[in-house]
Each structure stands twice: as structure tokens, then as C-alpha cells.
Design a protein around this motif. Structure first.
Motif, PDB file in Angstrom:
ATOM      1  N   THR A   1       0.841  -1.187   0.000  1.00  0.00           N
ATOM      2  CA  THR A   1       0.000   0.000   0.000  1.00  0.00           C
ATOM      3  C   THR A   1       0.881   1.243   0.000  1.00  0.00           C
ATOM      4  OG1 THR A   1      -1.511  -1.261   1.409  1.00  0.00           O
ATOM      5  CG2 THR A   1      -1.984   1.068   1.125  1.00  0.00           C
ATOM      6  N   ALA A   2       0.398   2.317  -0.646  1.00  0.00           N
ATOM      7  CA  ALA A   2       1.203   3.540  -0.721  1.00  0.00           C
ATOM      8  C   ALA A   2       0.307   4.768  -0.788  1.00  0.00           C
ATOM      9  CB  ALA A   2       2.113   3.507  -1.949  1.00  0.00           C
ATOM     10  N   ILE A   3       0.862   5.899  -0.307  1.00  0.00           N
ATOM     11  CA  ILE A   3       0.262   7.206  -0.495  1.00  0.00           C
ATOM     12  C   ILE A   3       1.279   8.059  -1.245  1.00  0.00           C
ATOM     13  CG2 ILE A   3      -0.630   9.293   0.595  1.00  0.00           C
ATOM     14  CD1 ILE A   3      -1.432   7.664   2.985  1.00  0.00           C
ATOM     15  N   VAL A   4       0.863   8.614  -2.377  1.00  0.00           N
ATOM     16  CA  VAL A   4       1.719   9.501  -3.157  1.00  0.00           C
ATOM     17  C   VAL A   4       1.169  10.919  -3.001  1.00  0.00           C
ATOM     18  CG1 VAL A   4       2.583  10.080  -5.451  1.00  0.00           C
ATOM     19  CG2 VAL A   4       2.263   7.681  -4.806  1.00  0.00           C
ATOM     20  N   TYR A   5       2.009  11.822  -2.497  1.00  0.00           N
ATOM     21  CA  TYR A   5       1.581  13.202  -2.256  1.00  0.00           C
ATOM     22  C   TYR A   5       2.165  14.118  -3.315  1.00  0.00           C
ATOM     23  CZ  TYR A   5       1.027  17.711   0.176  1.00  0.00           C
ATOM     24  OH  TYR A   5       0.713  19.004   0.503  1.00  0.00           O
ATOM     25  N   ALA A   6       1.326  14.656  -4.182  1.00  0.00           N
ATOM     26  CA  ALA A   6       1.723  15.712  -5.106  1.00  0.00           C
ATOM     27  C   ALA A   6       1.616  17.010  -4.322  1.00  0.00           C
ATOM     28  CB  ALA A   6       0.815  15.730  -6.328  1.00  0.00           C
ATOM     29  N   VAL A   7       2.737  17.518  -3.853  1.00  0.00           N
ATOM     30  CA  VAL A   7       2.764  18.614  -2.886  1.00  0.00           C
ATOM     31  C   VAL A   7       1.988  19.821  -3.400  1.00  0.00           C
ATOM     32  CG1 VAL A   7       4.247  20.267  -1.686  1.00  0.00           C
ATOM     33  CG2 VAL A   7       4.919  17.865  -1.845  1.00  0.00           C
ATOM     34  N   GLY A   8       1.101  20.321  -2.522  1.00  0.00           N
ATOM     35  CA  GLY A   8       0.296  21.480  -2.851  1.00  0.00           C
ATOM     36  C   GLY A   8      -0.957  21.148  -3.629  1.00  0.00           C
ATOM     37  N   SER A   9      -1.151  19.858  -3.939  1.00  0.00           N
ATOM     38  CA  SER A   9      -2.299  19.518  -4.770  1.00  0.00           C
ATOM     39  C   SER A   9      -3.133  18.386  -4.193  1.00  0.00           C
ATOM     40  CB  SER A   9      -1.827  19.156  -6.180  1.00  0.00           C
ATOM     41  OG  SER A   9      -2.921  18.831  -7.004  1.00  0.00           O
ATOM     42  N   VAL A  10      -2.644  17.145  -4.253  1.00  0.00           N
ATOM     43  CA  VAL A  10      -3.519  16.011  -3.978  1.00  0.00           C
ATOM     44  C   VAL A  10      -2.712  14.812  -3.493  1.00  0.00           C
ATOM     45  CG1 VAL A  10      -3.399  15.105  -6.335  1.00  0.00           C
ATOM     46  CG2 VAL A  10      -5.449  14.690  -4.970  1.00  0.00           C
ATOM     47  N   TYR A  11      -3.383  13.930  -2.753  1.00  0.00           N
ATOM     48  CA  TYR A  11      -2.827  12.640  -2.354  1.00  0.00           C
ATOM     49  C   TYR A  11      -3.450  11.549  -3.215  1.00  0.00           C
ATOM     50  CZ  TYR A  11      -1.215  14.938   1.945  1.00  0.00           C
ATOM     51  OH  TYR A  11      -0.604  15.771   2.847  1.00  0.00           O
ATOM     52  N   TYR A  12      -2.639  10.545  -3.590  1.00  0.00           N
ATOM     53  CA  TYR A  12      -3.151   9.377  -4.298  1.00  0.00           C
ATOM     54  C   TYR A  12      -2.979   8.158  -3.389  1.00  0.00           C
ATOM     55  CZ  TYR A  12      -2.794  12.363  -8.426  1.00  0.00           C
ATOM     56  OH  TYR A  12      -2.922  13.401  -9.323  1.00  0.00           O
ATOM     57  N   LEU A  13      -4.075   7.445  -3.127  1.00  0.00           N
ATOM     58  CA  LEU A  13      -4.040   6.219  -2.343  1.00  0.00           C
ATOM     59  C   LEU A  13      -3.971   5.044  -3.299  1.00  0.00           C
ATOM     60  CD1 LEU A  13      -6.774   7.146   0.292  1.00  0.00           C
ATOM     61  CD2 LEU A  13      -4.316   7.118   0.626  1.00  0.00           C
ATOM     62  N   LEU A  14      -2.912   4.252  -3.178  1.00  0.00           N
ATOM     63  CA  LEU A  14      -2.660   3.175  -4.129  1.00  0.00           C
ATOM     64  C   LEU A  14      -2.499   1.844  -3.399  1.00  0.00           C
ATOM     65  CD1 LEU A  14       0.033   5.023  -6.287  1.00  0.00           C
ATOM     66  CD2 LEU A  14      -2.431   4.941  -6.686  1.00  0.00           C
ATOM     67  N   GLY A  15      -2.775   0.777  -4.112  1.00  0.00           N
ATOM     68  CA  GLY A  15      -2.585  -0.548  -3.532  1.00  0.00           C
ATOM     69  C   GLY A  15      -3.860  -1.105  -2.930  1.00  0.00           C
ATOM     70  N   ASP A  16      -3.694  -1.876  -1.870  1.00  0.00           N
ATOM     71  CA  ASP A  16      -4.787  -2.629  -1.264  1.00  0.00           C
ATOM     72  C   ASP A  16      -5.555  -1.784  -0.252  1.00  0.00           C
ATOM     73  OD1 ASP A  16      -6.491  -4.454  -0.173  1.00  0.00           O
ATOM     74  OD2 ASP A  16      -4.947  -5.785   0.629  1.00  0.00           O
TER      75      ASP A  16
ATOM     76  N   GLN B   1       1.427  13.166  11.002  1.00  0.00           N
ATOM     77  CA  GLN B   1       2.551  13.364  10.091  1.00  0.00           C
ATOM     78  C   GLN B   1       2.160  14.111   8.819  1.00  0.00           C
ATOM     79  OE1 GLN B   1       4.988   9.943   9.439  1.00  0.00           O
ATOM     80  NE2 GLN B   1       6.070  10.836   7.701  1.00  0.00           N
ATOM     81  N   LEU B   2       1.111  13.651   8.120  1.00  0.00           N
ATOM     82  CA  LEU B   2       0.742  14.307   6.864  1.00  0.00           C
ATOM     83  C   LEU B   2       0.280  15.734   7.105  1.00  0.00           C
ATOM     84  CD1 LEU B   2      -1.096  11.548   4.787  1.00  0.00           C
ATOM     85  CD2 LEU B   2       1.346  11.960   5.132  1.00  0.00           C
ATOM     86  N   ASN B   3      -0.431  15.940   8.173  1.00  0.00           N
ATOM     87  CA  ASN B   3      -0.900  17.279   8.540  1.00  0.00           C
ATOM     88  C   ASN B   3       0.276  18.245   8.666  1.00  0.00           C
ATOM     89  OD1 ASN B   3      -2.101  19.518   9.613  1.00  0.00           O
ATOM     90  ND2 ASN B   3      -2.839  18.544  11.463  1.00  0.00           N
ATOM     91  N   GLN B   4       1.252  17.870   9.462  1.00  0.00           N
ATOM     92  CA  GLN B   4       2.388  18.754   9.715  1.00  0.00           C
ATOM     93  C   GLN B   4       3.256  18.928   8.468  1.00  0.00           C
ATOM     94  OE1 GLN B   4       2.869  20.538  12.644  1.00  0.00           O
ATOM     95  NE2 GLN B   4       4.260  21.620  11.257  1.00  0.00           N
ATOM     96  N   GLU B   5       3.481  17.845   7.745  1.00  0.00           N
ATOM     97  CA  GLU B   5       4.326  17.942   6.555  1.00  0.00           C
ATOM     98  C   GLU B   5       3.667  18.794   5.471  1.00  0.00           C
ATOM     99  OE1 GLU B   5       6.932  13.845   6.904  1.00  0.00           O
ATOM    100  OE2 GLU B   5       5.505  14.077   5.277  1.00  0.00           O
ATOM    101  N   SER B   6       2.355  18.668   5.310  1.00  0.00           N
ATOM    102  CA  SER B   6       1.653  19.501   4.331  1.00  0.00           C
ATOM    103  C   SER B   6       1.763  20.971   4.707  1.00  0.00           C
ATOM    104  CB  SER B   6       0.183  19.076   4.244  1.00  0.00           C
ATOM    105  OG  SER B   6      -0.522  19.888   3.345  1.00  0.00           O
ATOM    106  N   LEU B   7       1.621  21.252   5.999  1.00  0.00           N
ATOM    107  CA  LEU B   7       1.731  22.630   6.473  1.00  0.00           C
ATOM    108  C   LEU B   7       3.131  23.170   6.236  1.00  0.00           C
ATOM    109  CD1 LEU B   7      -0.050  24.744   7.900  1.00  0.00           C
ATOM    110  CD2 LEU B   7       0.907  23.943  10.071  1.00  0.00           C
ATOM    111  N   ASP B   8       4.141  22.352   6.517  1.00  0.00           N
ATOM    112  CA  ASP B   8       5.525  22.791   6.353  1.00  0.00           C
ATOM    113  C   ASP B   8       5.910  22.969   4.887  1.00  0.00           C
ATOM    114  OD1 ASP B   8       5.804  22.684   9.099  1.00  0.00           O
ATOM    115  OD2 ASP B   8       6.788  20.729   9.122  1.00  0.00           O
ATOM    116  N   LEU B   9       5.441  22.065   4.033  1.00  0.00           N
ATOM    117  CA  LEU B   9       5.853  22.076   2.638  1.00  0.00           C
ATOM    118  C   LEU B   9       5.173  23.168   1.818  1.00  0.00           C
ATOM    119  CD1 LEU B   9       5.971  18.232   1.939  1.00  0.00           C
ATOM    120  CD2 LEU B   9       7.927  19.788   1.886  1.00  0.00           C
ATOM    121  N   CYS B  10       3.882  23.404   2.085  1.00  0.00           N
ATOM    122  CA  CYS B  10       3.173  24.356   1.219  1.00  0.00           C
ATOM    123  C   CYS B  10       2.073  25.125   1.935  1.00  0.00           C
ATOM    124  CB  CYS B  10       2.573  23.620   0.012  1.00  0.00           C
ATOM    125  SG  CYS B  10       1.292  22.432   0.458  1.00  0.00           S
ATOM    126  N   GLY B  11       1.995  24.988   3.266  1.00  0.00           N
ATOM    127  CA  GLY B  11       0.943  25.681   3.993  1.00  0.00           C
ATOM    128  C   GLY B  11      -0.415  25.024   3.853  1.00  0.00           C
ATOM    129  N   GLY B  12      -0.442  23.764   3.396  1.00  0.00           N
ATOM    130  CA  GLY B  12      -1.703  23.062   3.157  1.00  0.00           C
ATOM    131  C   GLY B  12      -2.414  22.676   4.443  1.00  0.00           C
TER     132      GLY B  12
END
Length: 244
Positions: free
Chosen positions: A19-34, A51-62
Motif C-alpha cells: 500500500t502507498a500514499i503519493v503526495y503531489a505537494v500542494g495539490s492532492v494525495y493518491y491512495l494506491l494498492g490494497d 505526520q501528513l498534517n504537519q508535513e503539508s503545512l511545512d511544505l506548502c501551507g496546506g
């Protein structure tokens, strides 16, 4: 599908991920796999909230978790981890360019720029000089250098200030996804988006690039410009979003 240059990938395990989450920073997350991977899903709520909350805020203010869903079962999984938050379900629609229809429309175009407007190609110098353009592009690109190396775009100037722009919001090989932004609300509904889009698409075709368009299903103005520019509806995907 196009891949954003600025992104982060999270997997359940490094070797043979399930399973994976791909984050296109500033735009969208893609949930892949099972979507029924319990070993992953049992930690998904904490991963999003912390984690995603803080990283989104740090990377682009999301401040929003916005995901595109390829498998409807992911919706059921997300509904279990939203933890009482109000969430929204919509669809994103995707378009592919009909080059014959685009060229016919280009030949019949009657759109002209007003005398006080000028169309210019987006350069590193222009990005660094215009704060609106710089902030717009850094939603998708890590730097002006990366944009000018891999992307392309045009801007409309009024008194040397960018009022509207059309550019590559994501690139994968020779595939470019188009995005149009207008900073001056007083110039809406004057056909400027169509003019910019035509110039952008024309250069894509001259360079041998594929031009693509996507937007929210509810964004009627964007859909109209896409269709006027020669794009045909291809498919749609569910989107699921909520405040972190």
C-alpha cells in the motif's frame, strides 16, 4: 497520468510495498494498492492527523487532505478514519486534446488582446519579479529553475504586472497538464483564458508534447474553457477531502 515534480511517497514497507500514499505537494494525495490492508489502515488515521498534517503545512501551507480515488473501496476506508470530521466527496474530470478540433478553433479564433495587455513567455526573471506568479507556481514547482527547465507557460501583463497565467502544473516525460490562474478579477469573462490556453497548447504541439486538462466536476467555467480549447472529456475519478 502525469506526475508532479515536487512530491513525497509513503509506503507500508520499503521492500515489496502493498500500500502507498503519493503526495503531489500542494495539490492532492493518491491512495494506491490494497484498500483493505489492515496493517496499513490501522495507522492511517494517525498518519493523516499527525505526520501528513504537519508535513503539508511545512511544505506548502496546506490545511486540507484531498485525495483522488482510483478504487471505490478506498472511500470506505477513509470514512472509517476521518474521526468525526466533515468530509466532501466530488469528482475530478479529465480531458484529452483533440488536435484537429483545436486547430480548427485556432483558425476561427476571434479573440484579441486589448491594447493595454501583453502576452509574454514565463521566464525565471518574470517569476522572481512578480510575487503573484511566484506564489502560484510554487504550489506545484520546487523552484523557478525547475519550472523553466521542465515546464512552460505564458502570462498576460498589464502595466508590467501579471494578471493571468497559463502553465504546466505537472509534467511526466512529454505529457504536460495545463493550469490557468487569473489574479485580477476585473479581467474575467473577456476570453483571456482561451487566448492563453491557445498559445500554450500551440507551443506544446510544436514541441511534440501532449497537453492534458483536469478540473473539478463542479467547475463549470474551467470545463467550458477546456471544451472551447479543443479538449474532449476522457474520464472522471472520485475525490475525497476534509480539513486536517
Amino acid at each position: 497520468m502525469c506526475v508532479y515534480l515536487l512530491g513525497v511517497v509513503y509506503v507500508d514497507q520499503i521492500v515489496e510495498p502493498r500500500t502507498a500514499i503519493v503526495y503531489a505537494v500542494g495539490s492532492v494525495y493518491y491512495l494506491l494498492g490494497d484498500p483493505e490492508d489492515e496493517s496499513f489502515n490501522s495507522h492511517l488515521g494517525d498518519l493523516i492527523s499527525k505526520q501528513l498534517n504537519q508535513e503539508s503545512l511545512d511544505l506548502c501551507g496546506g490545511t486540507w487532505f484531498c485525495t483522488t480515488i482510483f478504487d471505490a473501496n478506498w472511500k470506505k476506508t477513509l470514512e472509517k478514519v476521518v474521526d468525526g470530521r466533515r468530509y466532501y466527496v466530488d469528482y475530478s474530470v479529465y480531458y484529452e486534446l483533440d488536435t484537429v478540433r483545436f486547430n480548427i478553433g485556432l483558425g476561427q479564433s476571434r479573440h484579441v488582446l486589448d491594447e493595454d495587455l501583453a502576452m509574454v513567455k514565463i521566464t525565471k526573471e518574470l517569476i522572481n519579479a512578480d510575487v503573484n506568479l511566484r506564489e502560484e507556481l510554487t504550489e506545484y514547482w520546487s523552484s523557478a529553475e525547475s519550472f523553466t527547465r521542465f515546464g512552460l507557460g505564458y502570462a498576460l501583463l498589464k502595466n508590467d504586472k501579471v494578471i493571468s497565467t497559463c502553465y504546466s502544473c505537472c509534467v511526466s516525460g512529454d505529457c504536460h497538464e495545463i493550469y490557468i490562474a487569473t489574479f485580477d478579477q476585473n479581467v474575467r469573462n473577456r476570453g483571456l483564458a482561451t487566448i492563453l490556453g491557445q498559445q500554450y497548447i500551440k507551443e506544446c504541439l510544436e514541441r511534440g508534447y501532449g497537453a492534458y486538462w483536469s478540473t473539478d466536476q463542479s467547475n463549470e467555467p474551467s470545463k467550458r474553457v477546456a471544451e472551447k480549447s479543443g479538449f474532449d472529456h476522457s474520464h472522471r475519478l472520485m475525490s475525497f477531502e476534509f480539513v486536517f
